[in-house]
Write a protein that holds these residues in place. Structure first.
Motif, short mmCIF file in Angstrom:
data_model
loop_
_atom_site.label_atom_id
_atom_site.label_comp_id
_atom_site.label_asym_id
_atom_site.label_seq_id
_atom_site.Cartn_x
_atom_site.Cartn_y
_atom_site.Cartn_z
N THR A 63 43.32 46.45 44.17
CA THR A 63 44.05 45.16 44.22
C THR A 63 45.55 45.40 44.37
O THR A 63 46.22 44.73 45.17
CB THR A 63 43.79 44.33 42.95
N ASN A 67 47.76 44.50 47.68
CA ASN A 67 48.97 43.65 47.61
C ASN A 67 50.17 44.38 48.18
O ASN A 67 51.05 43.77 48.80
CB ASN A 67 49.23 43.22 46.17
N ILE A 185 48.76 35.11 44.47
CA ILE A 185 47.88 36.28 44.55
C ILE A 185 48.29 37.34 43.53
O ILE A 185 47.44 37.96 42.88
CB ILE A 185 47.92 36.87 45.97
N GLY A 188 46.97 36.58 40.32
CA GLY A 188 45.56 37.00 40.29
C GLY A 188 45.42 38.49 40.05
O GLY A 188 44.53 38.94 39.31
N VAL A 189 46.31 39.30 40.68
CA VAL A 189 46.30 40.74 40.46
C VAL A 189 46.58 41.05 39.00
O VAL A 189 45.92 41.91 38.38
CB VAL A 189 47.35 41.43 41.36
N ASN A 192 43.61 40.29 36.91
CA ASN A 192 42.60 41.33 37.14
C ASN A 192 42.92 42.59 36.34
O ASN A 192 42.02 43.22 35.76
CB ASN A 192 42.52 41.63 38.63
N ALA A 215 37.96 41.70 43.46
CA ALA A 215 39.20 40.91 43.39
C ALA A 215 40.11 41.18 44.58
O ALA A 215 40.76 40.27 45.11
CB ALA A 215 39.94 41.21 42.08
N LEU A 219 41.27 38.09 46.88
CA LEU A 219 42.69 37.72 46.95
C LEU A 219 43.21 37.80 48.39
O LEU A 219 44.05 37.00 48.80
CB LEU A 219 43.51 38.62 46.03
#
Length: 361
Positions: A63, A67, A185, A188-189, A192, A215, A219
């Motif tokens: 993840t 990103n 996002i 979200g990371v 996670n 994830a 994402l």
């Protein structure tokens, strides 16, 4: 003599070089330029990309690595945007009558294509990790980097939004939406990573690895929403598709406000090139109207359109009526009849006001 003046020449040359460097730095840091926010975006993307990719690879988090790859794509986006914005802010000229706004559309479509490639790579990595899970390293390092990233992204999204509203440029709006979604996002990371850390404390590392891979793909799918949405709009601009219905209705509302000042409204043609909205109107006016009378209507319509759409470029085309309103030698021109009615109403209002004033005394 030449040798004697040589040091002075070198000194002047050095002074000229220093002035050029200072001037360039001032241009780059000029907050009143639409290029400023794109340059700032390039700088922050570079930091996030390097940090995300390096930490993601070293610590084994897909993840964080994904990103970082999105930020790397944003670096390419920023370079594309710098080039496109630099060209699109130029005014229309003899070669390009409708300006250079199509550069923005091309850059947006290119950006969407690059993100799609990252999606393919991430899905490939996720499939490999499902078969052979990678050990995730120091969660606290990843969490600290993720928190810093969220703060930078939220701030950058706010700055981009201000510049997008100020300059009305589709590319700045696209970049603003990208930063806003990227910050979501990143949250979200962060969630996670926190879940992964908790699972590690519960000795459930295998589950944490699987969740990390899922994830990453989820994402990235969210990240594709903005490029797809703006990519469709950019493609519509490239194909010169007419503007959305709501814009057309707003244009017709301006026409309706002035309908009594023209014989006939024939058609409207619209297209967008970058920030510029081109609106072309075809009108029919009385055959015996002077240029000055015709221009008065054109001026008022143009002002009304620019008030509704600040980046509008209105163009009004007028043709004389075919004189089909003349019957038995008498004119029944709707424009002149409406004007006469307006004058009569004005005179009646003045007479009524004069008649009421003695009574009040």
């Amino acid at each position: 003599m030449l040798f004697k003046n040589y040091p002075d020449y070198q000194l002047r040359r050095l002074e000229f070089t220093v002035k050029n460097i200072i001037s360039t730095i001032r241009q780059w840091l000029n907050p009143f330029s639409p290029l400023y926010v794109t340059r700032l975006s390039l700088l922050i993307c570079s930091v996030l990309a390097v940090g995300g990719i390096v930490l993601g690879v070293i610590e084994g988090s897909l993840t964080v690595q994904t990103n970082g790859l999105i930020s790397a794509i944003d670096i390419v986006n920023s370079l594309l945007f710098l080039s496109a914005v630099h060209r699109s802010v130029r005014s229309a000229d003899v070669t390009y009558n409708y300006g250079y706004g199509k550069y923005e559309s091309l850059a947006i479509i290119a950006s969407a294509g690059l993100l799609t490639l990252v999606l393919g790579f991430t899905m490939y990595e996720a499939i490999i990790r499902f078969q052979d899970p990678v050990e995730i390293g120091k969660y606290y390092v990843l969490i600290a980097f993720s928190v810093i990233s969220v703060l930078l992204m939220r701030r950058m999204a706010a700055v981009q939004k201000v510049y997008a509203e100020r300059y009305h440029m589709p590319m700045l709006q696209y970049d603003s939406d990208l930063w806003r979604v990227d910050s979501i996002i990143e949250i979200g990371v962060l969630i996670n990573l926190v879940i992964g850390y908790i699972l590690r404390q519960l000795n459930a590392d295998e589950i944490a690895k699987i969740i990390d891979s899922i994830a990453a793909v989820a994402l990235l799918l969210i990240a594709l929403k903005v490029p797809i949405t703006h990519g469709k709009l950019a493609l519509s601009q490239l194909l010169d598709k007419t503007l959305p219905d709501q814009v057309q209705f707003d244009i017709l509302a301006v026409i309706a406000e002035n309908i009594n000042r023209m014989c006939e409204f024939k058609s409207v043609h619209t297209r967008q090139s970058g920030k510029d909205i081109f609106i072309e109107l075809d009108l029919v006016m009385p055959f015996d109207y002077t240029l000055e009378e015709t221009f008065a209507l054109e001026r008022d319509i143009s002002k009304a359109l620019i008030k509704r759409f600040p980046t509008a470029v209105p163009r009004v085309y007028v043709v004389p009526c075919p004189r089909d309103c003349i019957h038995s030698g008498k004119s029944f021109c709707p424009v002149k009849l409406a004007k006469e009615k307006e004058v009569k109403n004005l005179l009646n209002n003045e007479e009524n006001s004069e008649a009421k004033s003695p009574e009040s005394e």
